[in-house]
Motif scaffolding. Structure first.
Motif, PDB file in Angstrom:
ATOM      1  N   PHE A  26      -8.605   4.481  -0.612  1.00 37.31           N
ATOM      2  CA  PHE A  26      -7.279   3.970  -0.959  1.00 37.31           C
ATOM      3  C   PHE A  26      -6.180   5.034  -1.068  1.00 37.31           C
TER       4      PHE A  26
ATOM      5  N   PRO B 198      -7.382   0.096  -7.055  1.00 31.20           N
ATOM      6  CA  PRO B 198      -7.247   0.043  -5.597  1.00 31.20           C
ATOM      7  C   PRO B 198      -7.344  -1.387  -5.099  1.00 31.20           C
TER       8      PRO B 198
ATOM      9  N   ARG C 121       1.759   2.017  -3.251  1.00 30.64           N
ATOM     10  CA  ARG C 121       0.594   2.090  -4.151  1.00 30.64           C
ATOM     11  C   ARG C 121       0.831   1.168  -5.349  1.00 30.64           C
TER      12      ARG C 121
ATOM     13  N   TRP D 115       0.847  -1.195   0.000  1.00 30.31           N
ATOM     14  CA  TRP D 115       0.000   0.000   0.000  1.00 30.31           C
ATOM     15  C   TRP D 115       0.887   1.251   0.000  1.00 30.31           C
TER      16      TRP D 115
END
Length: 330
Positions: free
Chosen positions: A68, A32, A26, A23
């Motif tokens: 997200f 997401p 990303r 995460w």
């Protein structure tokens, strides 16, 4: 595009911290993703590893896209205690609950694809998991026979499929058949076209024995099983060559001649893949109606919670699941 669902894996392993690392990077680009269950575990894993990963509890996967950019979305009430390096029955139960929930989301169409973090099969067996691994679990969840779910290991340098998987080496010759090679060869060729955009995939089949049997001096499986299977696949219009001596099949010059290598047993496929692409190797399941990937490594209990695990394979697995889902959607 709907989000990806990430199962937690064993919470005592490196899965939770790698989800947090992914995460933070990303990893999925425009797609997401949401972790399924383990909000408290993920918070603790991020803290243990010095990662700034805000957790956003969501009640519907449709909320993942909005959450997200600023936080890691987590769906589901399943949770437990973070005990890195100390697997236990409660953690295995959490891993199984997360896998069940994430799989259901993908099968229902709520999620675009599934990425599974590493589990410990022995610990899962202690909480009622009856499958040899997650691949076979997913085949059953999709109402398919286990032989229709084909494991492919994929990295930047190589794609390889072990035609037999978790078997003792002594059991491999008797497990091989022309029908097995043909059945899985068809699935691999179709999946490379559908999920990887390779419209005319080139398959290279490894021999079982040294020197491809050397005209029967070192075994006759090539003549009796592998060559007839290759002939059947060619008759169906599939571009397939072999049987190739395995000691030459993975050299740089050989690898540019094919899109995937079909290996006769587990280590024949995984040794070259891990030697070439350990930090970016992805386990992708071919033949399923859903997109599923996983990092090609285990739970690594010995280094969990220390931020020593390289996140590359998890990031690559997320990116590959997103690419497959996008290709299918298109």
């Amino acid at each position: 595009m709907r989000p990806l669902a990430l199962s937690l894996g064993d919470p005592a392993g490196i899965g939770p911290e790698l989800i947090c690392e992914a995460w933070a990077a990303r990893a999925s680009g425009d797609v997401p993703f949401a972790a399924i269950g383990g909000a408290g575990v993920l918070r603790a894993a991020a803290a243990a590893c010095g990662l700034d990963v805000p957790i956003a509890a969501i009640t519907d996967l449709d909320q993942a896209a909005a959450a997200f950019p600023a936080s890691l979305p987590v769906l589901g009430a399943e949770d437990g205690t973070y005990t890195p390096g100390l697997p236990n029955k409660a953690g295995a139960a959490l891993a199984l609950a997360s896998l069940d929930h994430a799989t259901a989301l993908v099968i229902s169409g709520a999620a675009a694809g599934l990425v599974t973090a590493p589990v410990a099969k022995a610990h899962l067996a202690g909480v009622g998991f009856t499958h040899p691994g997650q691949t076979e679990f997913l085949a059953a969840a999709c109402s398919l026979p286990a032989e229709d779910a084909v494991m492919m290991l994929a990295g930047p340098s190589l794609r390889a499929v072990p035609l037999t998987v978790h078997l003792p080496l002594s059991a491999v010759p008797s497990a091989l058949s022309a029908e097995l090679i043909v059945h899985r060869g068809r699935i691999v060729a179709a999946a490379l076209a559908r999920d990887f955009g390779i419209l005319a995939p080139r398959l290279a089949v490894a021999a079982l024995n040294p020197h491809a049997g050397e005209d029967g001096r070192m075994g006759d499986e090539e003549a009796q099983i592998i060559t007839p299977a290759i002939a059947r696949l060619r008759a169906e219009g599939i571009d397939v060559t072999g049987p190739h001596p395995a000691d030459a099949l993975f050299t740089p010059r050989a690898r540019i001649t094919y899109d995937v290598a079909l290996a006769m047993y587990h280590d024949q496929a995984l040794v070259p893949l891990k030697a070439l692409d350990f930090d970016e190797g992805v386990n992708v399941t071919l033949g399923l109606p859903i997109a599923r990937t996983s990092p090609d490594h285990g739970t690594a209990f010995d280094i969990a919670g220390q931020r020593l695990a390289h996140p590359g394979a998890m990031i690559a697995a997320i990116r590959m699941a997103a690419a497959i889902a996008q290709r299918r959607a298109a």
